[in-house]
Design a protein around this motif. Sequence first.
Motif, PDB file in Angstrom:
ATOM      1  N   SER A  20       0.822  -1.221   0.000  1.00 58.32           N
ATOM      2  CA  SER A  20       0.000   0.000   0.000  1.00 58.32           C
ATOM      3  C   SER A  20       0.848   1.261   0.000  1.00 58.32           C
ATOM      4  O   SER A  20       0.601   2.191   0.771  1.00 58.32           O
ATOM      5  CB  SER A  20      -0.928   0.006   1.225  1.00 58.32           C
ATOM      6  OG  SER A  20      -1.562  -1.232   1.412  1.00 58.32           O
ATOM      7  N   PHE A  23      -0.924   4.497  -0.319  1.00 54.79           N
ATOM      8  CA  PHE A  23      -1.799   4.809   0.815  1.00 54.79           C
ATOM      9  C   PHE A  23      -1.004   5.341   2.011  1.00 54.79           C
ATOM     10  O   PHE A  23      -1.558   5.953   2.917  1.00 54.79           O
ATOM     11  CB  PHE A  23      -2.575   3.552   1.232  1.00 54.79           C
ATOM     12  CG  PHE A  23      -3.762   3.823   2.099  1.00 54.79           C
ATOM     13  CD1 PHE A  23      -4.965   4.228   1.542  1.00 54.79           C
ATOM     14  CD2 PHE A  23      -3.694   3.663   3.474  1.00 54.79           C
ATOM     15  CE1 PHE A  23      -6.075   4.487   2.344  1.00 54.79           C
ATOM     16  CE2 PHE A  23      -4.790   3.912   4.286  1.00 54.79           C
ATOM     17  CZ  PHE A  23      -5.989   4.329   3.712  1.00 54.79           C
ATOM     18  N   LYS A  27      -3.055  -0.284   4.268  1.00 54.94           N
ATOM     19  CA  LYS A  27      -4.383  -0.036   3.708  1.00 54.94           C
ATOM     20  C   LYS A  27      -5.395  -1.091   4.122  1.00 54.94           C
ATOM     21  O   LYS A  27      -6.570  -0.777   4.376  1.00 54.94           O
ATOM     22  CB  LYS A  27      -4.275   0.029   2.182  1.00 54.94           C
ATOM     23  CG  LYS A  27      -5.607   0.271   1.478  1.00 54.94           C
ATOM     24  CD  LYS A  27      -5.422   0.459  -0.020  1.00 54.94           C
ATOM     25  CE  LYS A  27      -5.004  -0.801  -0.729  1.00 54.94           C
ATOM     26  NZ  LYS A  27      -4.972  -0.633  -2.198  1.00 54.94           N
ATOM     27  N   ALA A  30      -7.177  -0.094   7.186  1.00 60.30           N
ATOM     28  CA  ALA A  30      -7.854   1.201   7.258  1.00 60.30           C
ATOM     29  C   ALA A  30      -9.347   0.977   7.464  1.00 60.30           C
ATOM     30  O   ALA A  30      -9.939   0.062   6.900  1.00 60.30           O
ATOM     31  CB  ALA A  30      -7.621   1.982   5.964  1.00 60.30           C
ATOM     32  N   ASP A 121      -9.620  -4.115  -1.756  1.00 52.43           N
ATOM     33  CA  ASP A 121      -9.983  -2.692  -1.757  1.00 52.43           C
ATOM     34  C   ASP A 121     -11.129  -2.320  -2.690  1.00 52.43           C
ATOM     35  O   ASP A 121     -11.428  -1.144  -2.854  1.00 52.43           O
ATOM     36  CB  ASP A 121      -8.759  -1.839  -2.067  1.00 52.43           C
ATOM     37  CG  ASP A 121      -8.159  -2.121  -3.443  1.00 52.43           C
ATOM     38  OD1 ASP A 121      -8.690  -2.985  -4.161  1.00 52.43           O
ATOM     39  OD2 ASP A 121      -7.153  -1.465  -3.776  1.00 52.43           O
ATOM     40  N   ASP A 200      -7.021   3.265  -3.296  1.00 52.99           N
ATOM     41  CA  ASP A 200      -5.565   3.253  -3.448  1.00 52.99           C
ATOM     42  C   ASP A 200      -4.876   4.282  -2.552  1.00 52.99           C
ATOM     43  O   ASP A 200      -3.730   4.101  -2.151  1.00 52.99           O
ATOM     44  CB  ASP A 200      -5.178   3.525  -4.901  1.00 52.99           C
ATOM     45  CG  ASP A 200      -5.356   2.299  -5.784  1.00 52.99           C
ATOM     46  OD1 ASP A 200      -5.246   1.171  -5.260  1.00 52.99           O
ATOM     47  OD2 ASP A 200      -5.615   2.463  -6.979  1.00 52.99           O
ATOM     48  N   THR A 201      -5.564   5.379  -2.288  1.00 50.24           N
ATOM     49  CA  THR A 201      -4.979   6.480  -1.509  1.00 50.24           C
ATOM     50  C   THR A 201      -5.956   6.896  -0.415  1.00 50.24           C
ATOM     51  O   THR A 201      -7.136   6.535  -0.421  1.00 50.24           O
ATOM     52  CB  THR A 201      -4.704   7.698  -2.410  1.00 50.24           C
ATOM     53  OG1 THR A 201      -5.960   8.220  -2.884  1.00 50.24           O
ATOM     54  CG2 THR A 201      -3.840   7.308  -3.609  1.00 50.24           C
ATOM     55  N   LYS A 202      -5.451   7.685   0.519  1.00 47.76           N
ATOM     56  CA  LYS A 202      -6.332   8.187   1.577  1.00 47.76           C
ATOM     57  C   LYS A 202      -7.366   9.161   1.002  1.00 47.76           C
ATOM     58  O   LYS A 202      -8.475   9.273   1.526  1.00 47.76           O
ATOM     59  CB  LYS A 202      -5.500   8.837   2.679  1.00 47.76           C
ATOM     60  CG  LYS A 202      -4.686   7.814   3.462  1.00 47.76           C
ATOM     61  CD  LYS A 202      -3.872   8.434   4.584  1.00 47.76           C
ATOM     62  CE  LYS A 202      -3.121   7.336   5.342  1.00 47.76           C
ATOM     63  NZ  LYS A 202      -2.252   7.873   6.407  1.00 47.76           N
ATOM     64  N   LEU A 205     -10.215   7.094  -0.024  1.00 45.45           N
ATOM     65  CA  LEU A 205     -11.009   6.698   1.142  1.00 45.45           C
ATOM     66  C   LEU A 205     -11.927   7.829   1.584  1.00 45.45           C
ATOM     67  O   LEU A 205     -13.108   7.612   1.869  1.00 45.45           O
ATOM     68  CB  LEU A 205     -10.087   6.266   2.280  1.00 45.45           C
ATOM     69  CG  LEU A 205     -10.769   5.835   3.580  1.00 45.45           C
ATOM     70  CD1 LEU A 205     -11.767   4.710   3.339  1.00 45.45           C
ATOM     71  CD2 LEU A 205      -9.722   5.418   4.614  1.00 45.45           C
TER      72      LEU A 205
END
Length: 214
Positions: A20, A23, A27, A30, A121, A200-202, A205
Motif C-alpha cells: 500500500s 496509501f 491499507k 484502514a 480494496d 488506493d490512496t487516503k 477513502l
Amino acid sequence: MNTEEKYYSIEAILLAAGESSRFNDTKQLAFVDKKPMLVGTVEMLKQVNFNSITVVLGANASNIENVLQQVNLEPGLESITLPSVTSIIAHKWQQGMGASIAAGVTNLAQEITHVFIGLTDQVEVRSEQCSLMVIESRKNPNKIVAAFYNGKLGAPAIFPKAYFAELALLENDKGARNILRANATTIISIDMPEAARDIDTKKDLLSYESNTQT
C-alpha cells in the motif's frame, strides 16, 4: 443436483499482500464502514456460496493476520454454514499481484474446480454481485466469469481448473489481465461498475466516505 454442480467446488482467493505504498499506511487495516477494510471484505465473501476462502498476505502480514483472527460472525448467522477462512503468505509478494495469485492457486486443494479471485480494496462490491458470478460459473463451468467495468474485464473473476496451471505461473504486477485478454471473446462478463472504485490512496477513502454519507 446435476453432474456439473455435483463436482463444482469453488474457493475464493482474496489478495491482501501489497504494501500500500500509495496509501502511506497499512491499507488493508484502514477503517471502511466502521471496520478494517479487510475484515469487511472477508465478511462480505462469507455470505457467498464459496467452499472456502483464502486470504493471501505479504507486507505487514503479522499485523494483518492478528486483525484477521478477530473476524466474527454477524449476529444471527451462527446457525448458517459459512466457508472457512484461512491465510497464507505469498513469499514473492513484492513481484506484484501476479505472484499473490500464483501463491493462492498453488495452495488450492485438489478437489477445488474453480477459483474466485478478489481484491480487498474494491469496497463497493457486494455479496449479491459475487453470488451472481458463482451462479453464472455453475451454469457455464468451463468458462471464465469476470467483472466488466471501465470498458474492460477485471477482478473479481472466476477461473475454471483448466486455467490453474497458467495462474500458478503469474509473477508480475498485471495479475491475470493477460489471461482475461487472451480469452475475452469467450468470457462471461458481468457488468459491475461498482468494481471500478478501489481504495488506493487516503484521498480515495475520503471520497468514498463522503459519498456514503450523502
